[in-house]
Design a protein around this motif. Structure first.
Motif, PDB file in Angstrom:
ATOM      1  N   ARG A  36       7.525  17.810  23.382  1.00 20.90           N
ATOM      2  CA  ARG A  36       6.567  17.942  22.476  1.00 20.90           C
ATOM      3  C   ARG A  36       6.910  17.569  21.034  1.00 20.90           C
ATOM      4  O   ARG A  36       6.103  17.058  20.250  1.00 20.90           O
ATOM      5  N   TRP A  37       8.485  17.268  20.805  1.00 16.32           N
ATOM      6  CA  TRP A  37       8.877  17.127  19.770  1.00 16.32           C
ATOM      7  C   TRP A  37       8.437  15.768  19.115  1.00 16.32           C
ATOM      8  O   TRP A  37       8.524  14.707  20.029  1.00 16.32           O
ATOM      9  N   ALA A  38       8.188  15.526  18.098  1.00 18.70           N
ATOM     10  CA  ALA A  38       8.104  14.221  17.609  1.00 18.70           C
ATOM     11  C   ALA A  38       8.837  14.209  15.917  1.00 18.70           C
ATOM     12  O   ALA A  38       8.623  14.963  15.344  1.00 18.70           O
ATOM     13  N   PRO A  39       9.625  13.129  15.825  1.00 19.51           N
ATOM     14  CA  PRO A  39      10.187  13.043  14.608  1.00 19.51           C
ATOM     15  C   PRO A  39       9.169  12.974  13.415  1.00 19.51           C
ATOM     16  O   PRO A  39       8.117  12.276  13.543  1.00 19.51           O
ATOM     17  N   TYR A  40       9.723  13.600  12.252  1.00 16.40           N
ATOM     18  CA  TYR A  40       8.739  13.750  11.134  1.00 16.40           C
ATOM     19  C   TYR A  40       8.709  12.517  10.566  1.00 16.40           C
ATOM     20  O   TYR A  40       7.349  12.010  10.110  1.00 16.40           O
ATOM     21  N   VAL A  41       9.552  11.804  10.115  1.00 13.75           N
ATOM     22  CA  VAL A  41       9.578  10.654   9.120  1.00 13.75           C
ATOM     23  C   VAL A  41       8.667   9.661   9.838  1.00 13.75           C
ATOM     24  O   VAL A  41       9.134   8.926  10.647  1.00 13.75           O
ATOM     25  N   ASP A  42       7.679   9.302   8.909  1.00 12.10           N
ATOM     26  CA  ASP A  42       6.705   8.423   9.318  1.00 12.10           C
ATOM     27  C   ASP A  42       6.441   7.463   8.126  1.00 12.10           C
ATOM     28  O   ASP A  42       6.521   7.943   7.037  1.00 12.10           O
ATOM     29  N   GLY A  43       5.990   6.344   8.320  1.00  9.99           N
ATOM     30  CA  GLY A  43       5.596   5.210   7.165  1.00  9.99           C
ATOM     31  C   GLY A  43       4.501   5.895   6.256  1.00  9.99           C
ATOM     32  O   GLY A  43       4.183   5.463   5.333  1.00  9.99           O
ATOM     33  N   LEU A  44       3.672   6.546   6.993  1.00 11.77           N
ATOM     34  CA  LEU A  44       2.613   7.049   6.159  1.00 11.77           C
ATOM     35  C   LEU A  44       2.750   8.100   4.975  1.00 11.77           C
ATOM     36  O   LEU A  44       1.994   8.160   4.113  1.00 11.77           O
ATOM     37  N   LEU A  45       3.781   8.788   5.150  1.00 10.43           N
ATOM     38  CA  LEU A  45       4.274   9.541   3.986  1.00 10.43           C
ATOM     39  C   LEU A  45       4.217   8.806   2.538  1.00 10.43           C
ATOM     40  O   LEU A  45       3.641   9.154   1.339  1.00 10.43           O
ATOM     41  N   LEU A  46       5.112   7.754   2.645  1.00  7.17           N
ATOM     42  CA  LEU A  46       5.119   6.972   1.162  1.00  7.17           C
ATOM     43  C   LEU A  46       3.789   6.216   1.043  1.00  7.17           C
ATOM     44  O   LEU A  46       3.438   6.311  -0.194  1.00  7.17           O
ATOM     45  N   ASP A  47       3.236   5.853   2.043  1.00 13.63           N
ATOM     46  CA  ASP A  47       1.846   5.350   1.757  1.00 13.63           C
ATOM     47  C   ASP A  47       0.838   6.283   1.081  1.00 13.63           C
ATOM     48  O   ASP A  47      -0.132   6.112   0.236  1.00 13.63           O
ATOM     49  N   ILE A  49       1.782   8.970  -0.682  1.00 13.71           N
ATOM     50  CA  ILE A  49       2.055   9.130  -1.759  1.00 13.71           C
ATOM     51  C   ILE A  49       1.727   8.277  -3.029  1.00 13.71           C
ATOM     52  O   ILE A  49       1.398   8.613  -3.899  1.00 13.71           O
ATOM     53  N   ALA A  50       2.121   6.852  -2.647  1.00 14.00           N
ATOM     54  CA  ALA A  50       1.598   6.011  -3.283  1.00 14.00           C
ATOM     55  C   ALA A  50       0.096   5.974  -3.366  1.00 14.00           C
ATOM     56  O   ALA A  50      -0.391   5.486  -4.722  1.00 14.00           O
ATOM     57  N   ALA A  51      -0.770   6.184  -2.663  1.00 16.46           N
ATOM     58  CA  ALA A  51      -2.169   6.130  -2.694  1.00 16.46           C
ATOM     59  C   ALA A  51      -2.768   7.141  -3.808  1.00 16.46           C
ATOM     60  O   ALA A  51      -3.485   6.911  -4.747  1.00 16.46           O
ATOM     61  N   VAL A  52      -1.945   8.113  -3.747  1.00 15.16           N
ATOM     62  CA  VAL A  52      -2.260   9.191  -4.955  1.00 15.16           C
ATOM     63  C   VAL A  52      -1.918   9.111  -6.286  1.00 15.16           C
ATOM     64  O   VAL A  52      -2.292   9.251  -7.261  1.00 15.16           O
ATOM     65  N   LEU A  53      -0.604   8.485  -6.448  1.00 13.13           N
ATOM     66  CA  LEU A  53       0.108   8.159  -7.531  1.00 13.13           C
ATOM     67  C   LEU A  53      -0.472   6.844  -8.172  1.00 13.13           C
ATOM     68  O   LEU A  53       0.187   6.567  -9.378  1.00 13.13           O
ATOM     69  N   ASP A  54      -1.187   6.063  -7.756  1.00  8.92           N
ATOM     70  CA  ASP A  54      -1.549   4.950  -7.910  1.00  8.92           C
ATOM     71  C   ASP A  54      -2.628   5.163  -9.364  1.00  8.92           C
ATOM     72  O   ASP A  54      -2.967   6.024  -9.687  1.00  8.92           O
ATOM     73  N   ASP A  55      -2.758   4.003  -9.914  1.00  5.50           N
ATOM     74  CA  ASP A  55      -3.560   3.972 -11.063  1.00  5.50           C
ATOM     75  C   ASP A  55      -5.029   4.254 -10.699  1.00  5.50           C
ATOM     76  O   ASP A  55      -5.847   4.777 -11.518  1.00  5.50           O
ATOM     77  N   GLU A  65      -9.193  14.512   1.292  1.00  2.00           N
ATOM     78  CA  GLU A  65      -8.560  13.983   2.445  1.00  2.00           C
ATOM     79  C   GLU A  65      -7.057  13.685   2.074  1.00  2.00           C
ATOM     80  O   GLU A  65      -6.225  13.976   2.937  1.00  2.00           O
ATOM     81  N   HIS A  66      -6.847  13.248   0.966  1.00  6.64           N
ATOM     82  CA  HIS A  66      -5.563  13.131   0.461  1.00  6.64           C
ATOM     83  C   HIS A  66      -4.736  14.649   0.371  1.00  6.64           C
ATOM     84  O   HIS A  66      -3.540  14.735   0.939  1.00  6.64           O
ATOM     85  N   ALA A  67      -5.557  15.587  -0.042  1.00 11.16           N
ATOM     86  CA  ALA A  67      -4.742  16.829  -0.269  1.00 11.16           C
ATOM     87  C   ALA A  67      -4.480  17.454   1.043  1.00 11.16           C
ATOM     88  O   ALA A  67      -3.394  17.978   1.437  1.00 11.16           O
ATOM     89  N   GLN A  68      -5.172  17.270   2.284  1.00 11.36           N
ATOM     90  CA  GLN A  68      -5.219  17.714   3.607  1.00 11.36           C
ATOM     91  C   GLN A  68      -3.658  16.868   4.269  1.00 11.36           C
ATOM     92  O   GLN A  68      -3.136  17.531   4.781  1.00 11.36           O
ATOM     93  N   ARG A  69      -3.839  15.524   3.964  1.00  5.78           N
ATOM     94  CA  ARG A  69      -2.617  15.044   4.512  1.00  5.78           C
ATOM     95  C   ARG A  69      -1.294  15.064   3.618  1.00  5.78           C
ATOM     96  O   ARG A  69      -0.348  15.447   4.406  1.00  5.78           O
ATOM     97  N   ALA A 123       1.647  15.220  -4.608  1.00  9.64           N
ATOM     98  CA  ALA A 123       2.442  13.840  -4.318  1.00  9.64           C
ATOM     99  C   ALA A 123       3.741  13.758  -5.068  1.00  9.64           C
ATOM    100  O   ALA A 123       4.812  13.387  -4.332  1.00  9.64           O
ATOM    101  N   TRP A 124       3.956  14.126  -6.245  1.00  9.01           N
ATOM    102  CA  TRP A 124       5.149  14.151  -7.007  1.00  9.01           C
ATOM    103  C   TRP A 124       5.830  15.110  -6.444  1.00  9.01           C
ATOM    104  O   TRP A 124       7.215  14.925  -6.300  1.00  9.01           O
ATOM    105  N   THR A 125       5.766  16.355  -6.035  1.00  4.23           N
ATOM    106  CA  THR A 125       6.535  17.185  -5.343  1.00  4.23           C
ATOM    107  C   THR A 125       7.092  16.669  -4.125  1.00  4.23           C
ATOM    108  O   THR A 125       8.407  16.693  -3.694  1.00  4.23           O
TER     109      THR A 125
END
Length: 143
Positions: A36-47, A49-55, A65-69, A123-125
């Motif tokens: 059942r284990w799945a590694p946490y690190v995925d490319g979506l994390l940075l995407d 974060i960037a989507a929220v911290l963008d201008d 939706e961003h809050a849930q993710r 996102a900053w945290t």
């Protein structure tokens, strides 16, 4: 090749039989957890974060939706910091773990501007915690 011999050629030391660390039920439970284990690190994390911290300011629906993710990402990174005990060795990580737990449990404000501010704080945290986990070699590289 000699059959029936427990010793390898040129090996004259007796070898005791292996003793499994668990009974059959315990081994099955461990196997199920591994499957059942799945590694946490995925490319979506940075995407995310960037989507929220963008201008760009997300709409009300997008902010929710961003809050849930981001809550999901926070939960994973906080758990990673705690299980690896990095939070006990690094005070900055400990502070971010505590802040992440608080932010994750708070409701997103109904006011749109405050909601965007809350999501950006998450996102900053996340970004700071990710950097410190990489720095503490809890993650080998950023996703």
């Amino acid at each position: 090749m000699t059959t029936g011999s427990a010793l390898a050629p040129c090996w004259d030391h007796p070898v005791r039989a292996a003793v499994p660390p668990f009974a059959e039920a315990g081994l099955k439970r461990v196997l199920e957890k591994i499957q059942r284990w799945a590694p946490y690190v995925d490319g979506l994390l940075l995407d995310d974060i960037a989507a929220v911290l963008d201008d760009y300011m997300p709409s009300e629906d997008e902010a929710d939706e961003h809050a849930q993710r981001l809550r999901g990402h926070l939960m994973c990174l906080v758990n990673l910091a705690v299980t690896s005990k990095v939070d006990q060795r690094d005070q900055k990580v400990a502070g971010l773990v505590e802040r992440g737990r608080i932010i994750r449990s708070e409701e997103v404000p109904s006011d749109h501007r405050r909601a965007v501010g809350a999501v950006r704080q998450m996102a900053w945290t996340l970004n700071e915690l990710l950097e410190l986990l990489v720095e503490n070699q809890c993650l080998t590289e950023e996703p």
